[in-house]
Scaffold this motif. Sequence first.
Motif, PDB file in Angstrom:
ATOM      1  N   PRO A  35       0.883  -1.494   0.329  1.00  0.00           N
ATOM      2  CA  PRO A  35       0.020  -0.268  -0.124  1.00  0.00           C
ATOM      3  C   PRO A  35       0.935   1.448   0.301  1.00  0.00           C
ATOM      4  O   PRO A  35       2.069   1.025   0.941  1.00  0.00           O
ATOM      5  N   GLU A  36       0.254   2.695  -0.586  1.00  0.00           N
ATOM      6  CA  GLU A  36       1.480   3.325  -0.662  1.00  0.00           C
ATOM      7  C   GLU A  36      -0.062   4.169   0.821  1.00  0.00           C
ATOM      8  O   GLU A  36      -0.230   4.527   0.347  1.00  0.00           O
ATOM      9  N   ILE A  37       1.587   4.619   1.249  1.00  0.00           N
ATOM     10  CA  ILE A  37       0.925   5.507   2.133  1.00  0.00           C
ATOM     11  C   ILE A  37       1.308   7.230   2.297  1.00  0.00           C
ATOM     12  O   ILE A  37       3.066   7.207   2.117  1.00  0.00           O
ATOM     13  N   TYR A  38      -0.076   8.114   2.590  1.00  0.00           N
ATOM     14  CA  TYR A  38       0.996   9.094   2.624  1.00  0.00           C
ATOM     15  C   TYR A  38       1.461   9.472   3.642  1.00  0.00           C
ATOM     16  O   TYR A  38       0.532  10.182   4.834  1.00  0.00           O
ATOM     17  N   ASP A  39       2.502  10.477   4.076  1.00  0.00           N
ATOM     18  CA  ASP A  39       3.326  10.171   5.090  1.00  0.00           C
ATOM     19  C   ASP A  39       4.042  11.469   4.969  1.00  0.00           C
ATOM     20  O   ASP A  39       5.317  10.702   4.885  1.00  0.00           O
ATOM     21  N   PRO A  40       4.215  13.131   4.817  1.00  0.00           N
ATOM     22  CA  PRO A  40       6.144  13.527   4.351  1.00  0.00           C
ATOM     23  C   PRO A  40       6.500  13.508   5.118  1.00  0.00           C
ATOM     24  O   PRO A  40       7.567  13.952   5.113  1.00  0.00           O
ATOM     25  N   SER A  41       6.086  13.482   6.363  1.00  0.00           N
ATOM     26  CA  SER A  41       7.003  13.702   7.385  1.00  0.00           C
ATOM     27  C   SER A  41       7.669  12.311   8.072  1.00  0.00           C
ATOM     28  O   SER A  41       8.762  12.521   8.354  1.00  0.00           O
ATOM     29  N   HIS A  42       7.124  11.049   6.998  1.00  0.00           N
ATOM     30  CA  HIS A  42       8.219   9.991   7.291  1.00  0.00           C
ATOM     31  C   HIS A  42      10.132  10.008   6.800  1.00  0.00           C
ATOM     32  O   HIS A  42       9.926  10.582   5.137  1.00  0.00           O
ATOM     33  N   PRO A  43      11.018   9.359   7.234  1.00  0.00           N
ATOM     34  CA  PRO A  43      12.116   9.172   6.711  1.00  0.00           C
ATOM     35  C   PRO A  43      12.224   8.984   5.150  1.00  0.00           C
ATOM     36  O   PRO A  43      12.841   9.183   4.506  1.00  0.00           O
ATOM     37  N   MET A  44      10.802   7.692   4.785  1.00  0.00           N
ATOM     38  CA  MET A  44      11.200   6.974   3.756  1.00  0.00           C
ATOM     39  C   MET A  44      10.297   7.428   2.308  1.00  0.00           C
ATOM     40  O   MET A  44      10.339   6.640   1.668  1.00  0.00           O
ATOM     41  N   ALA A  45       9.560   8.549   2.812  1.00  0.00           N
ATOM     42  CA  ALA A  45       8.585   8.948   1.749  1.00  0.00           C
ATOM     43  C   ALA A  45       9.931   9.713   0.705  1.00  0.00           C
ATOM     44  O   ALA A  45      10.822  10.478   0.817  1.00  0.00           O
ATOM     45  N   ASP A  46       8.969   9.438  -0.659  1.00  0.00           N
ATOM     46  CA  ASP A  46       9.067  10.151  -1.078  1.00  0.00           C
ATOM     47  C   ASP A  46       8.881  11.935  -1.995  1.00  0.00           C
ATOM     48  O   ASP A  46       8.485  12.389  -0.945  1.00  0.00           O
ATOM     49  N   GLU A  47       9.394  12.387  -2.717  1.00  0.00           N
ATOM     50  CA  GLU A  47       9.291  13.365  -3.060  1.00  0.00           C
ATOM     51  C   GLU A  47       7.731  13.713  -2.916  1.00  0.00           C
ATOM     52  O   GLU A  47       7.129  15.631  -3.058  1.00  0.00           O
ATOM     53  N   THR A  48       6.344  12.533  -3.153  1.00  0.00           N
ATOM     54  CA  THR A  48       5.346  13.369  -2.981  1.00  0.00           C
ATOM     55  C   THR A  48       4.331  12.941  -2.086  1.00  0.00           C
ATOM     56  O   THR A  48       3.244  13.237  -1.696  1.00  0.00           O
TER      57      THR A  48
END
Length: 130
Positions: free
Chosen positions: A70-83
């Motif tokens: 699953p794609e999880i949206y969390d911009p503050s997560h260290p593994m998050a991409d540019e989106t």
Amino acid sequence: MSEFSKSLAVTASALNAQATRLRHVSENISNADTPGYRRKTVPFETAHDRDQGTDLVRTGRVKVDRRDLPEIYDPSHPMADETGHYKGSNVDLMIEIADAREAQRSYEANLKLFDQARQMSSGLMDLLRK
């Protein structure tokens, strides 16, 4: 080899297989929140033991669930991409808990069979001594 020994061997192999299954279920549960983790499953197989002349239960190769993560949206997560998305885990806790309960019940049933075969063998030895 006696039938008692064969039944003990079969139940012992089933106990080992269920213990292995429960170990993988617990790994899945402990990694449910690990990003990128894929669920592991263990299939059961029969294996003929020529020494004992019976079929035993064994575990097959561990399989990894290839469903999409699953794609999880969390911009503050260290593994998050540019989106702001990162790949989560495909572990469903409800399925894992159900699998754990099934493995536990199967383990307990095999343990009772093992104990009954042992008691019957012991009773037979007591009768033969008299």
